[in-house]
Design a protein around this motif. Structure first.
Motif, PDB file in Angstrom:
ATOM      1  N   ARG A 248     -14.012  17.264  -5.022  1.00  0.00           N
ATOM      2  CA  ARG A 248     -14.284  17.244  -3.587  1.00  0.00           C
ATOM      3  C   ARG A 248     -15.501  16.378  -3.268  1.00  0.00           C
ATOM      4  O   ARG A 248     -15.543  15.719  -2.226  1.00  0.00           O
ATOM      5  CB  ARG A 248     -14.496  18.671  -3.087  1.00  0.00           C
ATOM      6  CG  ARG A 248     -14.692  18.776  -1.597  1.00  0.00           C
ATOM      7  CD  ARG A 248     -14.449  20.164  -1.087  1.00  0.00           C
ATOM      8  NE  ARG A 248     -15.262  21.167  -1.769  1.00  0.00           N
ATOM      9  CZ  ARG A 248     -15.248  22.464  -1.465  1.00  0.00           C
ATOM     10  NH1 ARG A 248     -14.432  22.892  -0.507  1.00  0.00           N
ATOM     11  NH2 ARG A 248     -16.002  23.314  -2.101  1.00  0.00           N
ATOM     12  N   ASP A 253     -12.793  11.661   1.926  1.00  0.00           N
ATOM     13  CA  ASP A 253     -11.978  12.273   2.977  1.00  0.00           C
ATOM     14  C   ASP A 253     -11.715  13.734   2.617  1.00  0.00           C
ATOM     15  O   ASP A 253     -11.130  14.037   1.573  1.00  0.00           O
ATOM     16  CB  ASP A 253     -10.660  11.508   3.122  1.00  0.00           C
ATOM     17  CG  ASP A 253      -9.844  11.991   4.317  1.00  0.00           C
ATOM     18  OD1 ASP A 253     -10.214  13.005   4.919  1.00  0.00           O
ATOM     19  OD2 ASP A 253      -8.832  11.348   4.633  1.00  0.00           O
ATOM     20  N   GLU A 254     -12.121  14.644   3.497  1.00  0.00           N
ATOM     21  CA  GLU A 254     -12.000  16.072   3.194  1.00  0.00           C
ATOM     22  C   GLU A 254     -10.542  16.510   3.083  1.00  0.00           C
ATOM     23  O   GLU A 254     -10.174  17.264   2.178  1.00  0.00           O
ATOM     24  CB  GLU A 254     -12.709  16.886   4.278  1.00  0.00           C
ATOM     25  CG  GLU A 254     -12.709  18.382   4.025  1.00  0.00           C
ATOM     26  CD  GLU A 254     -13.470  19.145   5.092  1.00  0.00           C
ATOM     27  OE1 GLU A 254     -13.365  20.384   5.108  1.00  0.00           O
ATOM     28  OE2 GLU A 254     -14.162  18.501   5.902  1.00  0.00           O
ATOM     29  N   GLN A 255      -9.688  16.028   4.001  1.00  0.00           N
ATOM     30  CA  GLN A 255      -8.288  16.426   3.965  1.00  0.00           C
ATOM     31  C   GLN A 255      -7.563  15.817   2.767  1.00  0.00           C
ATOM     32  O   GLN A 255      -6.713  16.457   2.147  1.00  0.00           O
ATOM     33  CB  GLN A 255      -7.589  16.005   5.262  1.00  0.00           C
ATOM     34  CG  GLN A 255      -6.200  16.561   5.434  1.00  0.00           C
ATOM     35  CD  GLN A 255      -6.146  18.069   5.324  1.00  0.00           C
ATOM     36  OE1 GLN A 255      -6.908  18.783   5.960  1.00  0.00           O
ATOM     37  NE2 GLN A 255      -5.263  18.581   4.496  1.00  0.00           N
ATOM     38  N   ALA A 257      -9.022  15.154  -0.076  1.00  0.00           N
ATOM     39  CA  ALA A 257      -9.496  15.940  -1.224  1.00  0.00           C
ATOM     40  C   ALA A 257      -8.736  17.255  -1.328  1.00  0.00           C
ATOM     41  O   ALA A 257      -8.397  17.703  -2.433  1.00  0.00           O
ATOM     42  CB  ALA A 257     -10.994  16.204  -1.087  1.00  0.00           C
ATOM     43  N   GLU A 270      -7.745  25.197   0.896  1.00  0.00           N
ATOM     44  CA  GLU A 270      -8.390  24.249   1.801  1.00  0.00           C
ATOM     45  C   GLU A 270      -7.390  23.352   2.536  1.00  0.00           C
ATOM     46  O   GLU A 270      -7.788  22.566   3.388  1.00  0.00           O
ATOM     47  CB  GLU A 270      -9.356  23.359   1.007  1.00  0.00           C
ATOM     48  CG  GLU A 270     -10.435  24.131   0.260  1.00  0.00           C
ATOM     49  CD  GLU A 270     -11.401  24.833   1.199  1.00  0.00           C
ATOM     50  OE1 GLU A 270     -11.605  24.319   2.319  1.00  0.00           O
ATOM     51  OE2 GLU A 270     -11.942  25.883   0.817  1.00  0.00           O
TER      52      GLU A 270
END
Length: 876
Positions: A248, A253-255, A257, A270
């Motif tokens: 992560r 990019d969080e989405q 990841a 998540e």
């Protein structure tokens, strides 16, 4: 003819199914039949051998038993199947029914009781949240050690699923193996109380969960000891959490990841719900869950690096791949699909190292045997069934079709150009991929339709389009996962590349999900339909089986053609969902669903289906309760939807209803658009193209079959009439006379078989308005069935309303204990029979020439008393 290991596994599955049902008599009958058939096959083979050799049958029996003849193979298969049947029944009996006195399955009751439980965590905490309504909770799986109830404390056994509500960040500090002390409400897993509802109790029993603990807050959880449990699993869970944190951090990019964490490590908490829905709608949801496909692709990549990059020999490469498969299966949590793939891979590689015959069917049977011996309840897991069905489809449908496809292609001559060689190679491999994908889809589509009501017509094409991109995501993601712990610019570059590919995969799947008809929701198939469908697929697989040289004997050609095309046609016809149960002319059927604090009443008439309200304070009521209840009756369309008012507990299932059902027309009251939530819902309906009609008192809506819906309230902008104010000497606090509840749409359904009054959430002001109508026209409110207003909340006019309506049957849709005792007594004192959804589940009422009959989902039903009968004694 089945091999012994395959026959043993089939017998084990049958024994587990019989043991789960507790069908000992069926076990003995089936076992006797198998043994007799085995002895008969063995005797027939011995006699045939004696005639052929001219020797006594005794010495030839051993040869026949150990030989390769058809009778010997049948006898061995039947005897191994009988052994598996006995073993499976014993395992299932121990898993489902053998309970000592101190077991939680015996101590937990149907009603919750406050206890203190000490247990050891069997897995890390799972953090869950939903955006609307905003809610977060944490799920814990524990092996119980001690139970305290009041002054009593005892040692206990069993597994508990605990839900910690309003959880704080402290729960993130919990790890596998920790000994914790929880205070909460203990009960058995709840039974389904509505038609078509998911069976949570059976789901928990299959997974060895015996009780559910509801913990109100983090303060009721205390850590007593750290670092217990198995060292292997403790290492696996901590290694996965550590790798997930590094991954992560490396992916910007969080989405993206979150998507990489799901496909590489099995971390799905998540992942955004909209992304998951897109994968479901496109028929590619299997890419999100760690399965045999992931392990096969990753093992192939590892093998490619070892062979081409490090130049390892075949034996060293095979050993390294075996170690990787075992480690990856443990690291990702040991789920059945990845364990199946790991065991199959190990079996095939060991056979290769030992220079033994390699059989994919035997490897598959061995994988099922290993999983079921460890956890018999996995047999009823959808993931287990889909994983094994997909592999069987590839072996028995895909492989023969691929061989036919390769024989159909023109041969590559020695003088063929390079362009022709590459073209034929691409055509051969592309056709093989398409055929394999289609075979896996055919084998799993009935199970997906039976479990999730979902049919994805473009699934084969979607998987072909995103398959290459998904392989790149796995390859680059694996590199990023290896480099992420090292840090530096190399890890950042790999993480950025993996994140970009994951984002591209997400956009591609979203584009596929936006295709019209990408996801078709259908009513659930009956068990016999699944059986007929797989019987047809088995006949087609038998017809595709060929001799080693590919020739089909002439005398079998017609039989095989009939089995092939007849089996395929039979399988397709079996997938057609059953139609709705017809409602006879001159009658109708009302079903009030059990939604806790919510409302949804389904009215079935000879002309269609009407739904009155569709909401609850429970999570996702449309997806979990309302739509499954409609599907259970065979309905795919709601012709009329009446929304009494815009409160959340009456409308929260509308979005799921729009996604999964066809809506004909929606009806609202005059005050619906005054609330902000009402305007938002109207905009949603307009975007979906559903027509909306605002109803006013005096209007009638035809529901088909001679059934009419009469609108009684609310009038637009009309205050409570002055004479009705005299009925309210002192309005109760918190019950405004002209509030949102009192603006509820009140409908009286009038049909050939009877009448139903559905008053929404009216309180005292709305009730007074109805009583004014009754004063002017005494028959205006009368109905044989009344749904109690406002879930049985406080209303001093309940007795007056009961006398004006004169119901035979009064229905209460509310949680247990929510209906006020004085309200219940008011209706019972008027001579009506009162039935609550909280006690018996959904209530179904049949109207017809034979009278009024009702039935609760969990309890027995009966006939309602005649209107105006003697008063009933009130409750204490």
């Amino acid at each position: 003819m089945p091999r012994p290991l395959f026959a043993l596994t089939l017998g084990l599955m049958g024994g587990i199914a019989l043991g789960r049902a507790g069908a000992a008599a069926a076990l003995f009958a089936l076992l006797a039949a198998l043994l007799l058939a085995g002895v008969a096959a063995l005797g027939g083979g011995s006699c045939a051998l004696w005639r052929r050799r001219g020797t006594p049958a005794g010495p030839g029996a051993g040869g026949c038993f150990s030989g390769s003849g058809g009778a010997a193979l049948a006898a061995r298969a039947l005897l191994w199947g009988a052994l598996g049947l006995v073993l499976g029944f014993q395992l299932a009996w121990l898993h489902y029914h053998a309970r000592p006195p101190q077991h939680l399955a015996r101590l937990a009751g149907e009603r919750a009781r406050r206890v203190v439980l000490v247990g050891r965590l069997l897995q890390p905490p799972q953090h869950c949240r939903v955006p609307s309504p905003p809610l977060a909770w944490t799920s814990l799986l524990l092996r119980a050690v001690r139970l305290e109830h009041g002054a009593e404390a005892r040692e206990v056994q069993g597994v508990v699923r605990a839900f910690v509500w309003r959880s704080g960040p402290q729960l993130a500090l919990l790890h596998y193996g920790d000994l914790v002390r929880l205070s909460g409400d203990l009960e058995r897993p709840r039974r389904p109380t509505n038609p078509g509802q998911f069976d949570w109790r059976a789901y928990c029993a299959d997974r060895g969960v015996h009780a559910v603990l509801s913990v109100p807050r983090w303060g009721a959880c205390e850590v007593l000891e750290r670092g217990g449990g198995s060292p292997v699993w403790r290492w696996a869970h901590r290694a996965r959490a550590w790798l997930w944190e590094r991954l992560r951090a490396a992916v910007p990019d969080e989405q993206a990841a979150a998507l990489l964490g799901s496909v590489l490590l099995g971390v799905r908490e998540e992942l955004d719900g909209a992304v998951r829905e897109a994968f479901v709608a496109s028929g590619t949801v299997h890419l999100l869950a760690i399965s045999g496909l992931h392990l096969a692709l990753l093992a192939g990549l590892v093998g490619l690096v070892l062979r081409r990059g490090l130049r390892l020999g075949p034996r060293a490469c095979a050993l390294a791949i075996m170690g990787f498969a075992l480690g990856y299966a443990v690291l990702t949590g040991g789920r059945p699909p990845v364990v199946r793939a790991a065991v199959m891979l190990l079996a095939l590689l060991v056979a290769r190292l030992l220079a033994r015959e390699r059989s994919a069917v035997d490897a598959l049977a061995l994988a099922a045997l290993v999983i079921l011996l460890a956890e018999p309840g996995c047999l009823f897991s959808t993931g287990f069934q889909l994983s094994f069905a997909a592999v069987l489809g590839l072996l028995w449908l895909g492989q023969p079709l691929v061989q036919r496809w390769q024989r159909w292609l023109p041969p590559v001559g020695a003088r063929a150009s390079r362009r022709r060689r590459w073209a034929l190679l691409g055509l051969a491999r592309g056709g093989a991929l398409a055929i394999g994908s289609a075979a896996a889809w055919l084998a799993t589509a009935p199970l997906v339709l039976g479990a999730f009501h979902l049919l994805s017509p473009y699934a084969v094409l979607a998987n072909l389009l995103v398959g290459g991109l998904f392989t790149l995501v796995l390859a680059v993601g694996l590199v990023a996962l290896v480099l992420a712990p090292l840090g530096g610019w190399l890890a950042a570059a790999a993480g950025g590349a993996a994140g970009g590919l994951a984002a591209a995969l997400e956009r591609a799947v979203g584009w596929l999900a936006s295709w019209p008809g990408s996801a078709i929701y259908l009513p659930r198939l009956a068990p016999w339909q699944l059986g007929v469908c797989y019987a047809g697929l088995a006949a087609a697989a038998w017809a595709l089986a060929r001799a080693p040289d590919g020739a089909v004997p002439g005398r079998h050609r017609r039989a095989r053609a009939l089995a092939l095309w007849g089996g395929l046609v039979l399988a397709v016809l079996a997938l057609v969902p059953p139609g709705p149960e017809p409602v006879p002319a001159g009658s109708m059927r009302l079903t009030v669903l059990d939604l806790g604090h919510g409302a949804a009443a389904v009215l079935e008439t000879p002309g269609g289906v009407a739904l009155f309200d569709c909401g609850s304070r429970r999570l996702r009521p449309g997806e979990r309760y309302i739509v499954p209840a409609l599907w259970a009756r065979g309905h795919r369309r709601v012709d009329h939807l009446f929304l009494s008012h815009a409160d959340h507990d009456h409308t929260s299932g509308l979005q799921e209803l729009l996604a999964r059902m066809e809506l004909g027309r929606v009806y609202v009251g005059a005050g619906f658009a005054r609330a902000r939530s009402g305007r938002r819902l109207l905009a949603q309906l307009a975007a979906a193209g559903v027509p909306v009609r605002t109803l006013r008192p005096g209007e009638r809506v035809g529901l088909g079959g001679g059934v009419l819906a009469e609108v009684l309230a609310p009038p637009a902008g009309l205050p409570v009439p002055a004479p009705a104010q005299a009925l309210l000497s002192a309005p109760a606090a918190g019950s405004p006379l002209a509030g949102q509840n009192d603006a509820s749409l009140v409908v009286r359904v009038v049909g050939p078989g009877g009448r139903v009054l559905l008053p929404g959430d009216i309180e005292e002001g709305g009730t007074a308005r109805l009583l004014e109508l009754a004063a002017a026209d005494p028959g205006r409110l009368q109905a044989e069935v009344l749904l109690v207003p406002h879930h049985g909340g406080p209303n001093r006019l309940s007795g007056a309303l009961a006398r004006a309506v004169r119901p035979q049957l009064v229905l209460v849709s509310a949680p247990e204990g929510h209906a006020r005792p004085e309200v219940v007594c008011a209706y019972e004192d008027a001579g009506a029979l009162l039935v609550e959804t909280a006690r018996g589940g959904a209530i179904s009422v049949a109207f017809g020439p034979q009278g009024l009959r009702y039935r609760s989902y969990l309890d027995e039903g009966g006939s309602a008393p005649a209107a105006g009968g003697p008063p009933r004694a009130g409750r204490p």
